[in-house]
Motif scaffolding. Structure first.
Motif, mmCIF file in Angstrom:
data_model
loop_
_atom_site.group_PDB
_atom_site.id
_atom_site.type_symbol
_atom_site.label_atom_id
_atom_site.label_comp_id
_atom_site.label_asym_id
_atom_site.label_seq_id
_atom_site.Cartn_x
_atom_site.Cartn_y
_atom_site.Cartn_z
ATOM 1 N N TRP A 96 2.263 6.556 9.131
ATOM 2 C CA TRP A 96 2.113 5.144 9.512
ATOM 3 C C TRP A 96 1.302 4.484 8.392
ATOM 4 O O TRP A 96 0.099 4.335 8.489
ATOM 5 C CB TRP A 96 1.346 5.041 10.826
ATOM 6 N N ASP A 97 1.975 4.089 7.325
ATOM 7 C CA ASP A 97 1.230 3.732 6.123
ATOM 8 C C ASP A 97 1.421 2.303 5.645
ATOM 9 O O ASP A 97 0.934 1.925 4.578
ATOM 10 C CB ASP A 97 1.567 4.703 4.980
ATOM 11 N N GLY A 98 2.156 1.504 6.406
ATOM 12 C CA GLY A 98 2.331 0.105 6.021
ATOM 13 C C GLY A 98 3.094 -0.079 4.723
ATOM 14 O O GLY A 98 3.024 -1.138 4.103
ATOM 15 N N THR A 115 3.585 4.418 0.640
ATOM 16 C CA THR A 115 4.215 5.531 -0.075
ATOM 17 C C THR A 115 5.697 5.302 -0.339
ATOM 18 O O THR A 115 6.334 6.134 -0.994
ATOM 19 C CB THR A 115 4.046 6.842 0.713
ATOM 20 N N THR A 116 6.254 4.211 0.145
ATOM 21 C CA THR A 116 7.700 3.996 0.025
ATOM 22 C C THR A 116 8.066 2.730 -0.743
ATOM 23 O O THR A 116 9.255 2.482 -0.970
ATOM 24 C CB THR A 116 8.347 3.922 1.404
ATOM 25 N N SER A 169 -4.034 13.906 8.075
ATOM 26 C CA SER A 169 -3.723 13.809 6.658
ATOM 27 C C SER A 169 -3.994 12.378 6.208
ATOM 28 O O SER A 169 -4.919 11.733 6.708
ATOM 29 C CB SER A 169 -2.276 14.250 6.379
ATOM 30 N N SER A 170 -3.200 11.856 5.303
ATOM 31 C CA SER A 170 -3.499 10.557 4.693
ATOM 32 C C SER A 170 -2.357 10.184 3.762
ATOM 33 O O SER A 170 -1.551 11.049 3.375
ATOM 34 C CB SER A 170 -4.811 10.668 3.895
ATOM 35 N N VAL A 171 -2.308 8.917 3.370
ATOM 36 C CA VAL A 171 -1.398 8.580 2.278
ATOM 37 C C VAL A 171 -1.755 9.396 1.043
ATOM 38 O O VAL A 171 -0.901 9.684 0.201
ATOM 39 C CB VAL A 171 -1.434 7.072 1.937
ATOM 40 N N HIS A 172 -3.015 9.824 0.944
ATOM 41 C CA HIS A 172 -3.438 10.655 -0.187
ATOM 42 C C HIS A 172 -2.967 12.099 -0.048
ATOM 43 O O HIS A 172 -3.212 12.916 -0.938
ATOM 44 C CB HIS A 172 -4.957 10.585 -0.347
ATOM 45 N N GLY A 173 -2.291 12.423 1.048
ATOM 46 C CA GLY A 173 -1.567 13.672 1.142
ATOM 47 C C GLY A 173 -0.153 13.553 0.601
ATOM 48 O O GLY A 173 0.579 14.537 0.536
ATOM 49 N N VAL A 229 -2.079 8.059 7.440
ATOM 50 C CA VAL A 229 -2.233 6.605 7.525
ATOM 51 C C VAL A 229 -2.856 6.113 6.221
ATOM 52 O O VAL A 229 -3.309 6.900 5.389
ATOM 53 C CB VAL A 229 -3.116 6.198 8.725
ATOM 54 N N GLY A 230 -2.855 4.795 6.072
ATOM 55 C CA GLY A 230 -3.508 4.200 4.921
ATOM 56 C C GLY A 230 -4.994 4.043 5.185
ATOM 57 O O GLY A 230 -5.668 4.966 5.623
#
Length: 287
Positions: free
Chosen positions: A278-280, A283-284, A167-171, A210-211
């Motif tokens: 694991w997006d650094g 998203t948060t 997936s992705s941060v774009h998910g 991930v980012g």
């Protein structure tokens, strides 16, 4: 750093980059399928799983890239092996044949649906042939591969295994000009949860988000985004891609591959229907 000094390249993969775990199922008798294995995250994941002792079937349409993945596995002294199968993931018969070949190599337990692509355009100008292709590669193909693989995984001696989806941060959220990619990544969340619902607790489904990752696909995307927005490639990386993140570096393919290794291992028995994000901080957090 000036724009003239700015340069990015995909990192070289070494043995020291890879997470290697003790797991009773991480042997040559265990088979893992990895799609998109000819480059980027797929290549790193195939090599990482082979380094953990598994037999890996690498699937991709790029035969030359698959040969390089096999070479890289040998270069890092992988205890397992990689058998690459040139596969058109948009062809159901091709996918079925690849899964059958994988099941002949041992007990098929793991699938990593990683193959992906990108196209950047606003919705009003998005070419439908590109939209359809992205959905075929990133939604339909993972569904077809899961459909073909699940009976084999359930037929393993204890029925234990996992299907992991890239997936992705774009998910998790949307940005401009990537509507087809965003649509696909949101869809993959549904597939992941459906796999978990039908896996009877032993066949797990999970996703990895991930980012931005330094892959050849990402390097192309940086150039495309710079052109579409009329800004420099440096500005794309520093302001557009990493502007919202709290960790101000891009991930490497090996760091993403290690998440798949962990997710497939006995240490992740309760990772089921969920996402390893694991997006650094993308998203948060926000400013």
């Amino acid at each position: 750093m000036t724009d003239d000094d700015f340069e990015l390249s995909a990192p070289e993969l070494s043995r020291d980059d890879l997470l290697v775990l003790d797991d009773p199922r991480f042997t040559r008798d265990t088979v893992a399928i990895v799609t998109g294995a000819a480059s980027g995250i797929g290549r790193a994941t195939a090599v990482a799983l082979a380094a953990n002792g598994l037999t890996v079937v690498g699937a991709d349409i790029d035969d030359d890239g698959l040969a390089e993945t096999e070479r890289l596995a040998a270069a890092v002294d992988a205890e397992g092996k990689i058998d690459c199968v040139q596969t058109d993931l948009t062809d159901e018969d091709d996918v079925d044949a690849m899964v059958a070949a994988a099941s002949d190599d041992g007990q098929l337990r793991y699938v990593a649906n990683i193959a992906g692509m990108q196209h950047i355009d606003p919705i009003s100008e998005f070419p439908m042939n590109k939209y359809d292709l992205l959905q075929d590669v990133m939604v339909r193909a993972p569904f077809v591969l899961s459909k073909c693989a699940m009976p084999h995984i359930k037929a393993a001696d204890d029925g234990v295994g996992a299907i992991a989806n890239m997936s992705s941060v774009h998910g998790h959220y949307a940005t401009r000009d990537k509507a087809a990619y965003i649509t696909a990544k949101h869809a993959i969340t549904g597939l992941t949860r459906a796999i978990a619902a039908e896996g009877d607790g032993t066949l797990r489904g999970f996703s990895v988000s991930v980012g931005y990752v330094l892959t050849p696909l990402m390097l192309d995307q940086i150039a495309d985004t710079a052109e579409s927005r009329g800004i420099s490639e440096q500005a794309v990386v520093e302001d557009v891609m990493l502007g919202q993140a709290r960790t101000k570096t891009m991930m490497t393919p090996a760091e993403v591959a290690n998440l798949f290794v962990f997710g497939f291992s006995q240490h992740a028995n309760h990772l089921n229907g969920s996402d390893l994000c694991w997006d650094g901080g993308y998203t948060t957090t926000y400013e």
